[in-house]
Write a protein that holds these residues in place. Sequence first.
Motif, PDB file in Angstrom:
ATOM      1  N   THR A 195      -3.838   7.013  -3.987  1.00 36.35           N
ATOM      2  CA  THR A 195      -2.476   7.361  -3.085  1.00 36.35           C
ATOM      3  C   THR A 195      -1.180   7.413  -4.088  1.00 36.35           C
ATOM      4  O   THR A 195      -0.007   7.739  -3.269  1.00 36.35           O
ATOM      5  CB  THR A 195      -2.429   6.228  -2.038  1.00 36.35           C
ATOM      6  OG1 THR A 195      -2.097   5.114  -2.468  1.00 36.35           O
ATOM      7  CG2 THR A 195      -3.603   6.528  -1.124  1.00 36.35           C
ATOM      8  N   ALA A 196      -1.406   6.963  -5.252  1.00 33.88           N
ATOM      9  CA  ALA A 196      -0.156   6.563  -6.005  1.00 33.88           C
ATOM     10  C   ALA A 196       0.785   8.010  -6.337  1.00 33.88           C
ATOM     11  O   ALA A 196       0.174   9.147  -6.437  1.00 33.88           O
ATOM     12  CB  ALA A 196      -0.414   5.921  -7.300  1.00 33.88           C
ATOM     13  N   LYS A 197       2.181   7.871  -6.295  1.00 32.50           N
ATOM     14  CA  LYS A 197       3.040   8.824  -6.507  1.00 32.50           C
ATOM     15  C   LYS A 197       4.062   8.241  -7.417  1.00 32.50           C
ATOM     16  O   LYS A 197       4.901   7.501  -7.308  1.00 32.50           O
ATOM     17  CB  LYS A 197       3.586   9.701  -5.110  1.00 32.50           C
ATOM     18  CG  LYS A 197       2.405  10.190  -4.441  1.00 32.50           C
ATOM     19  CD  LYS A 197       3.354  11.049  -3.185  1.00 32.50           C
ATOM     20  CE  LYS A 197       2.440  11.890  -2.332  1.00 32.50           C
ATOM     21  NZ  LYS A 197       1.544  10.937  -1.712  1.00 32.50           N
ATOM     22  N   PHE A 198       4.040   9.220  -8.504  1.00 29.52           N
ATOM     23  CA  PHE A 198       4.962   8.651  -9.528  1.00 29.52           C
ATOM     24  C   PHE A 198       6.134   9.721  -9.572  1.00 29.52           C
ATOM     25  O   PHE A 198       5.989  10.849  -9.649  1.00 29.52           O
ATOM     26  CB  PHE A 198       4.388   8.430 -11.016  1.00 29.52           C
ATOM     27  CG  PHE A 198       3.400   7.518 -11.112  1.00 29.52           C
ATOM     28  CD1 PHE A 198       3.572   6.234 -11.403  1.00 29.52           C
ATOM     29  CD2 PHE A 198       2.263   7.855 -10.715  1.00 29.52           C
ATOM     30  CE1 PHE A 198       2.748   5.438 -11.380  1.00 29.52           C
ATOM     31  CE2 PHE A 198       0.953   6.927 -10.729  1.00 29.52           C
ATOM     32  CZ  PHE A 198       1.232   5.670 -11.062  1.00 29.52           C
ATOM     33  N   GLY A 199       7.444   9.188  -9.927  1.00 32.14           N
ATOM     34  CA  GLY A 199       8.535  10.142 -10.115  1.00 32.14           C
ATOM     35  C   GLY A 199       9.731   9.481 -10.583  1.00 32.14           C
ATOM     36  O   GLY A 199      10.004   8.418 -10.561  1.00 32.14           O
ATOM     37  N   GLN A 200      10.532  10.558 -11.195  1.00 33.42           N
ATOM     38  CA  GLN A 200      12.162  10.190 -11.618  1.00 33.42           C
ATOM     39  C   GLN A 200      12.904  11.016 -10.673  1.00 33.42           C
ATOM     40  O   GLN A 200      13.536  11.980 -11.381  1.00 33.42           O
ATOM     41  CB  GLN A 200      12.146  10.290 -13.178  1.00 33.42           C
ATOM     42  CG  GLN A 200      11.264   9.513 -13.930  1.00 33.42           C
ATOM     43  CD  GLN A 200      11.355   8.022 -13.927  1.00 33.42           C
ATOM     44  OE1 GLN A 200      10.541   7.333 -14.101  1.00 33.42           O
ATOM     45  NE2 GLN A 200      12.630   7.628 -13.427  1.00 33.42           N
ATOM     46  N   ALA A 237       0.247  -3.276 -14.157  1.00 36.99           N
ATOM     47  CA  ALA A 237       0.757  -2.688 -12.933  1.00 36.99           C
ATOM     48  C   ALA A 237      -0.399  -1.962 -12.117  1.00 36.99           C
ATOM     49  O   ALA A 237      -1.113  -1.466 -12.572  1.00 36.99           O
ATOM     50  CB  ALA A 237       1.938  -1.799 -13.375  1.00 36.99           C
ATOM     51  N   ALA A 238      -0.187  -2.642 -10.976  1.00 38.86           N
ATOM     52  CA  ALA A 238      -1.168  -2.353 -10.072  1.00 38.86           C
ATOM     53  C   ALA A 238      -0.491  -1.340  -8.798  1.00 38.86           C
ATOM     54  O   ALA A 238       0.349  -2.106  -8.053  1.00 38.86           O
ATOM     55  CB  ALA A 238      -2.105  -3.079  -8.983  1.00 38.86           C
ATOM     56  N   VAL A 239      -0.617  -0.047  -8.778  1.00 41.23           N
ATOM     57  CA  VAL A 239       0.589   0.894  -8.202  1.00 41.23           C
ATOM     58  C   VAL A 239      -0.359   1.566  -7.020  1.00 41.23           C
ATOM     59  O   VAL A 239      -1.196   2.335  -7.571  1.00 41.23           O
ATOM     60  CB  VAL A 239       1.189   1.833  -9.327  1.00 41.23           C
ATOM     61  CG1 VAL A 239       1.894   2.851  -8.564  1.00 41.23           C
ATOM     62  CG2 VAL A 239       1.929   1.078 -10.279  1.00 41.23           C
ATOM     63  N   SER A 240       0.353   1.300  -5.764  1.00 42.64           N
ATOM     64  CA  SER A 240      -0.067   2.200  -4.774  1.00 42.64           C
ATOM     65  C   SER A 240       1.053   2.817  -4.001  1.00 42.64           C
ATOM     66  O   SER A 240       2.082   2.159  -4.133  1.00 42.64           O
ATOM     67  CB  SER A 240      -1.003   1.211  -3.689  1.00 42.64           C
ATOM     68  OG  SER A 240      -1.489   1.845  -2.843  1.00 42.64           O
ATOM     69  N   GLU A 294       0.807  -1.185   0.018  1.00 45.31           N
ATOM     70  CA  GLU A 294       0.032   0.100  -0.014  1.00 45.31           C
ATOM     71  C   GLU A 294       0.868   1.324  -0.027  1.00 45.31           C
ATOM     72  O   GLU A 294       0.660   2.276  -0.620  1.00 45.31           O
ATOM     73  CB  GLU A 294      -0.996   0.141   0.984  1.00 45.31           C
ATOM     74  CG  GLU A 294      -2.143   0.821   1.182  1.00 45.31           C
ATOM     75  CD  GLU A 294      -3.079   0.407   2.350  1.00 45.31           C
ATOM     76  OE1 GLU A 294      -3.275  -0.776   2.871  1.00 45.31           O
ATOM     77  OE2 GLU A 294      -3.701   1.534   2.742  1.00 45.31           O
ATOM     78  N   LYS A 295       2.169   1.320   0.933  1.00 48.69           N
ATOM     79  CA  LYS A 295       3.031   2.239   0.759  1.00 48.69           C
ATOM     80  C   LYS A 295       3.628   2.429  -0.464  1.00 48.69           C
ATOM     81  O   LYS A 295       4.152   3.675  -0.716  1.00 48.69           O
ATOM     82  CB  LYS A 295       3.709   2.134   2.121  1.00 48.69           C
ATOM     83  CG  LYS A 295       4.428   3.583   2.260  1.00 48.69           C
ATOM     84  CD  LYS A 295       5.226   3.765   3.535  1.00 48.69           C
ATOM     85  CE  LYS A 295       6.030   5.181   3.630  1.00 48.69           C
ATOM     86  NZ  LYS A 295       6.691   5.142   4.810  1.00 48.69           N
ATOM     87  N   ALA A 296       4.228   1.686  -0.979  1.00 48.16           N
ATOM     88  CA  ALA A 296       5.308   1.728  -2.283  1.00 48.16           C
ATOM     89  C   ALA A 296       4.840   0.407  -2.991  1.00 48.16           C
ATOM     90  O   ALA A 296       4.899  -0.743  -2.881  1.00 48.16           O
ATOM     91  CB  ALA A 296       6.661   1.565  -1.627  1.00 48.16           C
ATOM     92  N   PHE A 297       4.664   0.882  -4.399  1.00 44.53           N
ATOM     93  CA  PHE A 297       4.715  -0.030  -5.523  1.00 44.53           C
ATOM     94  C   PHE A 297       6.521  -0.524  -5.534  1.00 44.53           C
ATOM     95  O   PHE A 297       6.785  -1.664  -5.493  1.00 44.53           O
ATOM     96  CB  PHE A 297       4.526   0.602  -6.854  1.00 44.53           C
ATOM     97  CG  PHE A 297       4.722  -0.383  -7.897  1.00 44.53           C
ATOM     98  CD1 PHE A 297       3.708  -1.405  -8.318  1.00 44.53           C
ATOM     99  CD2 PHE A 297       5.533  -0.017  -8.916  1.00 44.53           C
ATOM    100  CE1 PHE A 297       4.095  -2.345  -9.310  1.00 44.53           C
ATOM    101  CE2 PHE A 297       5.842  -0.760  -9.925  1.00 44.53           C
ATOM    102  CZ  PHE A 297       5.116  -2.000 -10.182  1.00 44.53           C
ATOM    103  N   ALA A 298       7.235   0.674  -5.549  1.00 41.38           N
ATOM    104  CA  ALA A 298       8.544   0.417  -5.426  1.00 41.38           C
ATOM    105  C   ALA A 298       9.414   1.594  -5.466  1.00 41.38           C
ATOM    106  O   ALA A 298       8.902   2.508  -6.343  1.00 41.38           O
ATOM    107  CB  ALA A 298       9.377  -0.314  -6.563  1.00 41.38           C
ATOM    108  N   ALA A 299      10.294   2.123  -4.383  1.00 39.21           N
ATOM    109  CA  ALA A 299      10.854   3.182  -4.286  1.00 39.21           C
ATOM    110  C   ALA A 299      12.182   3.559  -5.012  1.00 39.21           C
ATOM    111  O   ALA A 299      13.061   4.389  -4.938  1.00 39.21           O
ATOM    112  CB  ALA A 299      11.065   3.678  -3.071  1.00 39.21           C
TER     113      ALA A 299
END
Length: 258
Positions: free
Chosen positions: A125-130, A100-103, A58-63
């Motif tokens: 709650t998803a947050k995407f970034g590079q 992909a199921a991203v949270s 729930e907190k991270a798909f992957a950091a």
Amino acid sequence: MAYETIIVAIEDHVATITLNRPDALNALSQKLLKELAQAMEEADASDKVRCIVLTGSEKAFAAGADITEMADQSFVDIYTSAFFEPETTRFNRTRKPIIAAVSGYALGGGCELAMMCDFIIASDTAKFGQPEINLGVIAGIGGTQRLTRFVGKSKAMDMNLTGRMMDAEEAERSGLVSRVVPANKLLQEAKDAASKIAEKSLLASMAAKDAVNRSYETTLAEGLNYERRMFQALFATEDQKEGMAAFREKREANFRDR
Ligand code: CO8
């Protein structure tokens, strides 16, 4: 096969692969990527699997890629070991559809991994970034390439140069994700979508995936030609006869992947 950094569960022809390094927000270690590539290979080869869901917590798909593993590596180490290359190449060879199921966080390599899937369903709650720029490097497995194709140059530059995060609403608006759902419904929504895909002819879903992906690699004329040939080829299958007969007879199709 038993894995340490991922969990694989197969139910009703859907393989759900869960990234499982909770103490490191599912950071992509070399072991995790190796296990993931292996799991994809097995899912692709298994008669029991017709669609794949890739998810995290729930907190991270992957950091992102595991910074502790990378920190002390030199150019020579990274270059000669072809860091992440065989694993991502294997992942990208997967012929069955992957959702992909991203949270939570999908950052750096996490965002890139989500983009390697065929489409992304995000929780609110998803947050995407590079954010690699904050570490003195840049994206390395698609963050400057796939993201640019998905959201356009301006937003991709913004993300890669400032390292800022994009929330789920912005990600949907920009075309990065296909739908946004409440966090507590994410996995069910992804599994339902996967089950729907699993009901189709695998021949047709693999052809659809292949043809859509082709649009990123070629000209419009070549892509249309490829699509037309694939369409024509599917008329050699029993599933085409079954699908069209079922429509005429007003019943559900019973596809057999032949
Ligand atoms: N690598 C290793 N460990 C991580 C990572 C990571 N990417 N992200 C989080 N962790 C660990 C933290 O170190 C922490 O561990 P510990 O409890 O032992 O200190 C634990 O996870 C929890 O993290 P935080 O305490 O930081 O949690 P917060 O809720 O405070 O913050 C954030 C969450 C904002 C996600 C924060 O953890 C963060 O900024 N993480 C790093 C994000 C990042 O920079 N990602 C990009 C990494 S570089 C990359 O992905 C390159 C990919 C290309 C590879 C190319 C190969 C060719």
